[in-house]
Write a protein that holds these residues in place. Structure first.
Motif, PDB file in Angstrom:
ATOM      1  N   GLY A 327       0.983  -1.248   0.085  1.00 24.22           N
ATOM      2  CA  GLY A 327       0.408  -0.120  -0.308  1.00 24.22           C
ATOM      3  C   GLY A 327       0.846   1.286  -0.324  1.00 24.22           C
ATOM      4  O   GLY A 327       1.459   1.982   1.020  1.00 24.22           O
ATOM      5  N   ALA A 328       0.745   2.138  -0.926  1.00 25.20           N
ATOM      6  CA  ALA A 328       2.187   2.769  -1.464  1.00 25.20           C
ATOM      7  C   ALA A 328       1.151   4.620  -0.280  1.00 25.20           C
ATOM      8  O   ALA A 328      -0.200   4.376  -0.396  1.00 25.20           O
ATOM      9  N   VAL A 334      -1.126  -2.435  -4.565  1.00 25.03           N
ATOM     10  CA  VAL A 334      -0.678  -3.325  -5.321  1.00 25.03           C
ATOM     11  C   VAL A 334      -0.522  -4.770  -4.836  1.00 25.03           C
ATOM     12  O   VAL A 334      -0.114  -5.201  -3.775  1.00 25.03           O
ATOM     13  N   THR A 335      -0.937  -5.825  -6.325  1.00 26.09           N
ATOM     14  CA  THR A 335      -0.334  -7.251  -5.399  1.00 26.09           C
ATOM     15  C   THR A 335      -0.027  -7.390  -6.624  1.00 26.09           C
ATOM     16  O   THR A 335      -0.300  -7.754  -7.133  1.00 26.09           O
ATOM     17  N   VAL A 336       1.800  -8.243  -6.269  1.00 24.37           N
ATOM     18  CA  VAL A 336       2.229  -8.426  -6.828  1.00 24.37           C
ATOM     19  C   VAL A 336       2.685 -10.794  -7.149  1.00 24.37           C
ATOM     20  O   VAL A 336       3.084 -11.019  -5.931  1.00 24.37           O
ATOM     21  N   ASP A 337       2.472 -10.720  -8.059  1.00 25.00           N
ATOM     22  CA  ASP A 337       3.852 -12.456  -8.288  1.00 25.00           C
ATOM     23  C   ASP A 337       5.491 -12.199  -7.289  1.00 25.00           C
ATOM     24  O   ASP A 337       6.258 -11.320  -8.982  1.00 25.00           O
ATOM     25  N   ARG A 338       5.415 -12.373  -6.379  1.00 23.61           N
ATOM     26  CA  ARG A 338       7.159 -11.846  -6.351  1.00 23.61           C
ATOM     27  C   ARG A 338       8.530 -12.731  -6.875  1.00 23.61           C
ATOM     28  O   ARG A 338       8.913 -12.302  -6.863  1.00 23.61           O
ATOM     29  N   PRO A 343       1.705  -7.806 -11.574  1.00 20.91           N
ATOM     30  CA  PRO A 343       1.273  -7.668 -11.031  1.00 20.91           C
ATOM     31  C   PRO A 343      -0.565  -8.559 -10.951  1.00 20.91           C
ATOM     32  O   PRO A 343      -0.837  -9.394 -12.508  1.00 20.91           O
ATOM     33  N   ILE A 344      -1.117  -8.949 -10.068  1.00 25.16           N
ATOM     34  CA  ILE A 344      -2.699  -9.666  -9.872  1.00 25.16           C
ATOM     35  C   ILE A 344      -3.613  -8.247  -9.638  1.00 25.16           C
ATOM     36  O   ILE A 344      -4.568  -8.173 -10.159  1.00 25.16           O
ATOM     37  N   VAL A 345      -3.167  -7.260  -8.911  1.00 23.81           N
ATOM     38  CA  VAL A 345      -3.720  -6.285  -8.754  1.00 23.81           C
ATOM     39  C   VAL A 345      -3.529  -4.894  -8.666  1.00 23.81           C
ATOM     40  O   VAL A 345      -2.414  -5.479  -7.936  1.00 23.81           O
ATOM     41  N   SER A 346      -3.828  -3.950  -9.397  1.00 24.00           N
ATOM     42  CA  SER A 346      -3.084  -2.720  -9.144  1.00 24.00           C
ATOM     43  C   SER A 346      -3.792  -1.516  -9.601  1.00 24.00           C
ATOM     44  O   SER A 346      -4.547  -1.441  -9.854  1.00 24.00           O
ATOM     45  N   THR A 347      -4.194  -0.872  -8.036  1.00 28.06           N
ATOM     46  CA  THR A 347      -5.552  -0.348  -8.242  1.00 28.06           C
ATOM     47  C   THR A 347      -5.304   0.726  -7.332  1.00 28.06           C
ATOM     48  O   THR A 347      -4.575   0.347  -6.592  1.00 28.06           O
ATOM     49  N   PRO A 348      -5.789   1.951  -6.954  1.00 27.69           N
ATOM     50  CA  PRO A 348      -6.111   2.515  -5.772  1.00 27.69           C
ATOM     51  C   PRO A 348      -7.031   1.949  -4.363  1.00 27.69           C
ATOM     52  O   PRO A 348      -7.903   1.659  -5.068  1.00 27.69           O
TER      53      PRO A 348
END
Length: 541
Positions: A327-328, A334-338, A343-348
């Protein structure tokens, strides 16, 4: 004639040597139970305690076990009174607590001081100190003037010290060192004179440099095309002033980076300005970049991206996945495959972000809107949606928790020259009424599972904020900006307990078992509080 004393009596009169306090390195990275041996508790950044003695059914009986006050410190340079912003470590019944220039060892049973170490700085900012790192019988502490100091964990005596940056160039250091294997990982902050941020790996025994990762690229390196020239990148910022996380199986560090420099004036550094305001994945042995995700391209609002990258595993479409959520400070989630960074989720997570123009269809990174840049006449932007205070993730609920601020501010540009420097602008703060909100986010969708808007008596401050801790007792510990320490039911946000402290919660809670009792320890201003249940763990009436 004087008579000689028996040898046994002579030995008994000598000062007893301090017993070593030894941390088995194998415990680093394990779920925290009878200790809290790292800044995050473990390496994942979840701030999740697996302990259940204190739980949703008996938390109403939570009581103060002891408090420890640090008002004897007095005013420090730029800090009229001490505020504990660091996370204590607890190892073998000893708590290690820090303030700028100070390290304390406390008895975890009583809060009584065992020893104090004082560093005499030669510069730097005393805005905060986030805590110590521990390896075997050694502690690692950062002075504000860019020195890393190694201490004996039993006595507080110095073993070695190393200067890692030049305070005269406005570098300063507040981070808690992170220990991984034989690496002591330390970062830097500062943006008043256009630093080049870096992350450094040191030998734990000697302090010798092992590798250095510069946040902004050099000549010929990937990412330099996002800067107008090499000189701009070499003064482009990207502080690394909060601790990162680590995946031992992938041998990968995850670190978040600060804002670009100059801070509020972007006309001299047009482009996305990699790898500022990003999360970067680095090889632990070499410091080489594996992948990145930039949550705030070309930042002109001081939206450092130094928030905790949280690691967890879930099953998606029937397949186990290694994930990272973040959470920036810019308000982006954002949720990414580490493994890959995809990205899997990228949203405000904060509605109404004014700096976002769209989403890059290829990378799923947000695109900054240059029309929202600070102006000499002022530009309305979002107040900091969050800040350095840590989020949490519950293994039990699968939710990501974050304290946020919903509000607006005015951002100004002071320096309109082609090559500005330093801050070159200012602003932010609150325009009208701001609202602090605790959010519980589903990291696989980005949707909010529940929210708790705090009572807003006055507009909340943006920098002194409460961290979060989730527990397997279905609890979530944090605080508001009215001096209340609050425990929520983690699954639905119902308030189960609260206590009026002497100040706002100012650090992140920790929890550990000691002599059969679960303790929760957190700070509010200059006071450290320890909570536990009455004997037997029954509810107090």
């Amino acid at each position: 004639m004087r008579r000689a004393l028996p040898v046994a009596l002579v030995l008994s009169l000598l000062p007893a040597p301090a017993l070593a306090n030894y941390l088995d390195p194998a415990r680093l990275g394990a779920p925290p139970t009878d200790s809290w041996p790292t800044f995050q508790g473990d390496y994942t950044g979840r701030r999740f305690s697996p302990l259940t003695q204190i739980n949703e059914h008996n938390v109403a009986g939570l009581q103060i076990a002891w408090t420890s006050r640090f008002n004897d410190v007095g005013a420090q340079r730029g800090a009229p009174q001490p505020v504990i912003k660091g996370t204590p470590l607890m190892v073998n019944g000893i708590l290690y607590v820090t303030l700028p220039n100070l390290v304390y060892a406390l008895d975890a049973h009583t809060g009584e001081r065992l020893w104090t170490y004082k560093w005499v700085d030669k510069g730097g900012h005393l805005v905060a100190n986030r805590g110590v790192g521990m390896y075997k019988d050694m502690l690692y502490f950062m002075g504000p003037d860019d020195w890393v100091i190694c201490l004996d964990s039993a006595t507080g005596k110095e073993r070695w010290r190393k200067e890692i940056a030049d305070a005269r160039k406005q570098y300063f250091t507040t981070s808690a060192p992170v220990i991984v294997g034989n690496h002591v990982l330390v970062g830097v902050g500062g943006d008043a004179m256009d630093i080049r941020g870096f992350l450094l790996s040191l030998d734990p025994m000697t302090g010798e440099e092992q590798w250095k990762f510069y946040v902004t690229p050099g000549a010929g390196e990937p990412g330099i095309e996002t800067w107008p020239d090499v000189d701009s990148a070499a003064h482009g910022g990207g502080g690394t002033w909060m601790p990162g996380t680590y995946d031992a199986e992938l041998k990968t560090l995850y670190w978040t980076t600060g804002n670009a420099n100059p801070v509020f004036a972007g006309q001299g550094r047009m482009g996305d300005n990699l790898y500022t305001a990003s999360v970067v994945a680095l090889d632990i042995e070499t410091g080489k970049l594996k992948w990145h995700f930039q949550a705030m391209p070309h930042d002109t609002h001081d939206y450092d991206g130094t928030n905790t990258p949280v690691l967890f595993d879930r099953v998606i479409d029937g397949k186990p996945r290694k994930l990272l959520s973040y959470g920036a400070r810019s308000g982006w989630f954002v949720t990414v495959d580490r493994i890959t960074g995809k990205p899997i989720v990228s949203t405000p997570y904060m509605p109404g972000l004014k700096w976002v123009k769209g989403i890059n269809p290829k990378t799923q990174e947000p695109i900054s809107d240059r029309d929202n840049d600070p102006k000499t006449t002022g530009s309305i932007g979002n107040a900091n949606p969050t800040n350095w205070y840590n989020p949490a993730y519950s293994d039990q609920t699968g939710l990501f928790y974050i304290n946020t601020v919903k509000g607006l501010g005015i951002y100004y540009l002071y320096d309109t020259s082609p090559k500005p420097a330093g801050y070159a602008g200012g602003g932010g703060g609150s325009l009208g009424e701001a609202q602090r909100i605790l959010m519980a986010i589903d990291p696989l969708t980005g949707k909010h599972a529940w929210e708790h808007p705090y009572v807003s008596i006055s507009s909340p401050g943006s920098t002194v904020g409460p961290g979060l801790m989730a527990t397997a007792g279905n609890l979530l510990f944090t605080g508001d900006d009215q001096n209340n320490i609050i425990v929520y039911r983690a699954s639905n946000g119902e308030i189960l307990w609260h206590l009026k402290a002497t100040a706002n919660q100012s650090n992140a809670p920790i929890s550990y078992m000691l002599d059969g009792k679960q303790y929760v320890v957190l700070a509010a201003g200059e006071n450290l509080y320890a909570f536990t249940l009455p004997a037997g763990g029954t509810v107090a009436h």
